[in-house]
Design an enzyme around this catalytic site. Structure first.
Site, PDB file in Angstrom:
ATOM      1  CE1 TYR A 141      -3.911   2.205   0.543  1.00 47.43           C
ATOM      2  CE2 TYR A 141      -2.674   3.133   2.385  1.00 47.43           C
ATOM      3  CZ  TYR A 141      -3.750   3.181   1.515  1.00 47.43           C
ATOM      4  OH  TYR A 141      -4.665   4.210   1.619  1.00 47.43           O
ATOM      5  CG  ASP A 142       2.848   2.191   3.625  1.00 48.40           C
ATOM      6  OD1 ASP A 142       1.642   1.916   3.608  1.00 48.40           O
ATOM      7  OD2 ASP A 142       3.506   2.280   4.680  1.00 48.40           O
ATOM      8  CD  GLU A 143       7.928   1.974  -0.659  1.00 51.54           C
ATOM      9  OE1 GLU A 143       7.850   2.927  -1.445  1.00 51.54           O
ATOM     10  OE2 GLU A 143       8.779   1.926   0.253  1.00 51.54           O
ATOM     11  N   GLY A 144       2.990   1.495  -3.152  1.00 49.22           N
ATOM     12  CA  GLY A 144       2.082   1.710  -4.290  1.00 49.22           C
ATOM     13  C   GLY A 144       1.681   3.173  -4.371  1.00 49.22           C
ATOM     14  NE  ARG A 152     -10.640   1.687   6.110  1.00 48.87           N
ATOM     15  CZ  ARG A 152     -10.833   2.445   5.039  1.00 48.87           C
ATOM     16  NH1 ARG A 152     -10.030   3.445   4.791  1.00 48.87           N
ATOM     17  NH2 ARG A 152     -11.832   2.196   4.214  1.00 48.87           N
ATOM     18  N   GLY A 189      -1.978  -3.606  20.515  1.00 47.39           N
ATOM     19  CA  GLY A 189      -0.865  -3.095  21.327  1.00 47.39           C
ATOM     20  C   GLY A 189      -1.412  -2.622  22.666  1.00 47.39           C
ATOM     21  N   GLY A 231      -2.503   0.410  22.961  1.00 43.81           N
ATOM     22  CA  GLY A 231      -3.477   1.452  22.620  1.00 43.81           C
ATOM     23  C   GLY A 231      -2.914   2.860  22.742  1.00 43.81           C
TER      24      GLY A 231
HETATM   25  P1  NAD Z   1     -12.877   1.960   0.083  1.00 46.19           P
HETATM   26  O1  NAD Z   1     -12.329   0.590   0.118  1.00 46.19           O
HETATM   27  O2  NAD Z   1     -14.225   2.183   0.707  1.00 46.19           O
HETATM   28  O3  NAD Z   1     -12.940   2.521  -1.393  1.00 46.19           O
HETATM   29  C1  NAD Z   1     -12.027   2.131  -2.395  1.00 46.19           C
HETATM   30  C2  NAD Z   1     -12.816   1.774  -3.638  1.00 46.19           C
HETATM   31  O4  NAD Z   1     -11.894   1.430  -4.695  1.00 46.19           O
HETATM   32  C3  NAD Z   1     -13.710   0.538  -3.435  1.00 46.19           C
HETATM   33  O5  NAD Z   1     -15.023   0.813  -3.883  1.00 46.19           O
HETATM   34  C4  NAD Z   1     -13.038  -0.560  -4.266  1.00 46.19           C
HETATM   35  O6  NAD Z   1     -13.939  -1.528  -4.730  1.00 46.19           O
HETATM   36  C5  NAD Z   1     -12.397   0.279  -5.373  1.00 46.19           C
HETATM   37  N1  NAD Z   1     -11.255  -0.379  -6.037  1.00 46.19           N
HETATM   38  C6  NAD Z   1     -10.162  -0.946  -5.470  1.00 46.19           C
HETATM   39  N2  NAD Z   1      -9.338  -1.434  -6.400  1.00 46.19           N
HETATM   40  C7  NAD Z   1      -9.913  -1.147  -7.609  1.00 46.19           C
HETATM   41  C8  NAD Z   1      -9.537  -1.377  -8.956  1.00 46.19           C
HETATM   42  N3  NAD Z   1      -8.408  -2.013  -9.287  1.00 46.19           N
HETATM   43  N4  NAD Z   1     -10.369  -0.945  -9.947  1.00 46.19           N
HETATM   44  C9  NAD Z   1     -11.505  -0.300  -9.634  1.00 46.19           C
HETATM   45  N5  NAD Z   1     -11.922  -0.058  -8.383  1.00 46.19           N
HETATM   46  C10 NAD Z   1     -11.122  -0.470  -7.375  1.00 46.19           C
HETATM   47  O7  NAD Z   1     -11.784   2.914   0.776  1.00 46.19           O
HETATM   48  P2  NAD Z   1     -11.804   4.484   1.065  1.00 46.19           P
HETATM   49  O8  NAD Z   1     -11.487   4.663   2.494  1.00 46.19           O
HETATM   50  O9  NAD Z   1     -13.019   5.107   0.498  1.00 46.19           O
HETATM   51  O10 NAD Z   1     -10.520   4.952   0.251  1.00 46.19           O
HETATM   52  C11 NAD Z   1     -10.628   5.688  -0.962  1.00 46.19           C
HETATM   53  C12 NAD Z   1      -9.255   6.207  -1.355  1.00 46.19           C
HETATM   54  O11 NAD Z   1      -8.763   7.087  -0.357  1.00 46.19           O
HETATM   55  C13 NAD Z   1      -8.202   5.109  -1.523  1.00 46.19           C
HETATM   56  O12 NAD Z   1      -7.366   5.424  -2.616  1.00 46.19           O
HETATM   57  C14 NAD Z   1      -7.419   5.195  -0.234  1.00 46.19           C
HETATM   58  O13 NAD Z   1      -6.099   4.740  -0.401  1.00 46.19           O
HETATM   59  C15 NAD Z   1      -7.482   6.666   0.085  1.00 46.19           C
HETATM   60  N6  NAD Z   1      -7.315   6.933   1.519  1.00 46.19           N
HETATM   61  C16 NAD Z   1      -8.328   6.706   2.401  1.00 46.19           C
HETATM   62  C17 NAD Z   1      -8.135   6.942   3.759  1.00 46.19           C
HETATM   63  C18 NAD Z   1      -9.233   6.782   4.778  1.00 46.19           C
HETATM   64  O14 NAD Z   1      -9.016   7.049   5.963  1.00 46.19           O
HETATM   65  N7  NAD Z   1     -10.431   6.364   4.415  1.00 46.19           N
HETATM   66  C19 NAD Z   1      -6.885   7.406   4.212  1.00 46.19           C
HETATM   67  C20 NAD Z   1      -5.872   7.586   3.278  1.00 46.19           C
HETATM   68  C21 NAD Z   1      -6.095   7.369   1.930  1.00 46.19           C
HETATM   69  N1  UDP Z   2      -6.691  -0.647  15.707  1.00 43.74           N
HETATM   70  C1  UDP Z   2      -7.075  -1.165  16.940  1.00 43.74           C
HETATM   71  N2  UDP Z   2      -8.110  -2.053  16.962  1.00 43.74           N
HETATM   72  C2  UDP Z   2      -8.798  -2.414  15.844  1.00 43.74           C
HETATM   73  C3  UDP Z   2      -8.403  -1.883  14.600  1.00 43.74           C
HETATM   74  C4  UDP Z   2      -7.334  -1.005  14.570  1.00 43.74           C
HETATM   75  O1  UDP Z   2      -6.492  -0.844  17.986  1.00 43.74           O
HETATM   76  O2  UDP Z   2      -9.737  -3.219  15.958  1.00 43.74           O
HETATM   77  C5  UDP Z   2      -5.587   0.323  15.677  1.00 43.74           C
HETATM   78  C6  UDP Z   2      -4.473  -0.024  14.682  1.00 43.74           C
HETATM   79  O3  UDP Z   2      -3.511  -0.852  15.303  1.00 43.74           O
HETATM   80  C7  UDP Z   2      -3.940   1.357  14.359  1.00 43.74           C
HETATM   81  C8  UDP Z   2      -5.152   2.278  14.483  1.00 43.74           C
HETATM   82  O4  UDP Z   2      -6.115   1.539  15.229  1.00 43.74           O
HETATM   83  O5  UDP Z   2      -2.980   1.750  15.319  1.00 43.74           O
HETATM   84  C9  UDP Z   2      -5.760   2.677  13.153  1.00 43.74           C
HETATM   85  O6  UDP Z   2      -5.940   1.494  12.406  1.00 43.74           O
HETATM   86  P1  UDP Z   2      -6.722   1.471  11.017  1.00 43.74           P
HETATM   87  O7  UDP Z   2      -6.759   0.044  10.588  1.00 43.74           O
HETATM   88  O8  UDP Z   2      -8.018   2.193  11.140  1.00 43.74           O
HETATM   89  O9  UDP Z   2      -5.837   2.336  10.000  1.00 43.74           O
HETATM   90  P2  UDP Z   2      -4.282   2.703   9.862  1.00 43.74           P
HETATM   91  O10 UDP Z   2      -4.191   4.100  10.315  1.00 43.74           O
HETATM   92  O11 UDP Z   2      -3.435   1.788  10.710  1.00 43.74           O
HETATM   93  O12 UDP Z   2      -4.017   2.522   8.419  1.00 43.74           O
END
Ligand code: NAD
Ligand code: UDP
Length: 312
Positions: free
Chosen positions: A146-149, A187, A206, A208
């Site tokens: 995820y991070d490197e992507g 999450r 952990g 928390g």
């Molecule tokens: P989500 O999983 O609800 O939404 C992602 C959507 O992308 C899904 O509907 C999934 O089916 C679709 N998808 C995944 N791979 C696909 C592909 N190859 N082709 C077409 N569709 C595809 O997650 P989200 O939280 O709504 O995240 C949306 C975006 O925001 C993502 O790019 C995520 O990395 C980024 N983001 C979200 C958060 C957050 O806290 N929610 C934080 C950082 C970054």
């Molecule tokens: N976490 C937790 N309990 C859960 C799910 C997540 O304590 O049931 C913690 C996780 O270890 C992280 C934080 O909550 O420290 C946020 O996790 P999340 O999966 O929402 O997203 P992240 O920020 O790690 O990508």
């Protein structure tokens, strides 16, 4: 009238963005392969003359007839529970998916917006994190896909910007929450609310003491549109200053849900970032954007959603 193509449209964040763009009178073409999203998130838009959802994996090239003003790339699994099961799809959508969406933007002479992430900072050694920080990422750990992507997605975006003069924007999204998150998303917010409402133990990983800063989805989406329509191709952090430890969050959720669930400590996942809070000075000064929803208010609305729909 503007026309936008948005990937990940059936997901949590992008489905809200579709709503806001349609409210502005824009036409919206949504792309999604439903790997983590749900068509139910955009069911209410079925029959809307300005909206179309196309089932498509954006790691494969995509073409559409007609003009396009904006291409928004939001597709990607985003929950750490998906990292061990979907690592190849995640790397592909961050790299090939970004390339395909950039190609579409270039062909249409559209502006491109990348949904990047605070994960580009990894387990940060600088706190809070400004956009100028390069991060502390383990490329070969379980979060590397995820991070490197996403880091490659940013590099691709800047390469198109520099080599082709493409009009690009990058937002780095910090932890966001709200209506339309799946209760089984994995999450922390859906986990804690689901557990509290079912009377099950709240699983704190952990001890928390790790922190996250939680941004309500309406604020996040306003930030996305501010970045999209703003003047600056360099990345913007979009997130909240509401930094809490996960143990504090568990107790808050339990109180709000009026639950008597126990708190159960589980092992901390590998490479779980210790602390995270955005420096949002750039977004405030250049875009005039700031989150407005207090954590208690955002959590209250999210709780209502989980009570009304997900547990129905
Ligand atoms: P989500 O999983 O609800 O939404 C992602 C959507 O992308 C899904 O509907 C999934 O089916 C679709 N998808 C995944 N791979 C696909 C592909 N190859 N082709 C077409 N569709 C595809 O997650 P989200 O939280 O709504 O995240 C949306 C975006 O925001 C993502 O790019 C995520 O990395 C980024 N983001 C979200 C958060 C957050 O806290 N929610 C934080 C950082 C970054
Ligand atoms: N976490 C937790 N309990 C859960 C799910 C997540 O304590 O049931 C913690 C996780 O270890 C992280 C934080 O909550 O420290 C946020 O996790 P999340 O999966 O929402 O997203 P992240 O920020 O790690 O990508």
């Amino acid at each position: 009238m503007k026309r936008a193509v948005i990937s990940g449209a059936a997901g949590f964040i992008a489905s809200h963005l579709c709503d806001r763009m349609l409210e502005r009178g824009w036409e919206v073409v949504g792309l999604d392969n439903l790997v983590t999203g749900s068509a139910a998130n955009v069911d209410h838009l079925a029959g809307h003359p300005g909206f179309r959802l196309i089932r498509h994996d954006v790691s494969q090239p995509f073409q559409v007839d007609g003009g396009v003003d904006y291409v928004l790339h939001f597709a990607s699994p985003a929950s750490p529970v998906d990292f061990p099961t979907l690592p190849i799809q995640i790397v592909k959508v961050g790299t090939l998916g970004t390339h395909n969406m950039l190609g579409l933007a270039r062909a249409k002479r559209a502006r491109f917006l990348l949904a990047s992430t605070s994960e580009v900072y990894g387990d940060p050694l600088v706190h809070p994190q400004p956009e100028s920080y390069w991060g502390n990422v383990n490329p070969i750990g379980p979060r590397g896909c995820y991070d490197e992507g996403k880091r490659c997605a940013e590099a691709f975006t800047m390469a198109y910007h520099r080599a082709h003069g493409l009009d690009t924007r990058i937002m780095r999204i910090f932890n966001s929450y709200g209506e339309r998150m799946r209760l089984d998303d994995g999450r922390v917010i859906p986990n804690f609310f689901g557990q509290a409402l079912r009377g099950e133990p709240l699983t704190v990983y952990g001890d928390g003491s790790q922190t996250r800063s939680l941004c309500y989805v309406d604020d996040l989406v306003a930030g996305a549109l501010a970045v999209l329509e703003g003047p600056d191709a360099m990345p913007f952090n979009i997130g909240s200053q509401d930094e809490v430890t996960m143990l504090e969050l568990a107790k808050l959720v339990r109180r709000m849900a009026d639950s008597s669930s126990e708190i159960e400590f589980r092992p901390l996942p590998e490479d779980d970032p210790r602390q995270r809070r955005p420096d949002t000075t750039r977004a405030r000064e250049i875009l005039g954007w700031e989150p407005r929803t207090p954590l208690a208010e955002g959590l209250r609305r999210t709780l209502e959603y989980f009570q009304a729909t997900a547990l129905a």
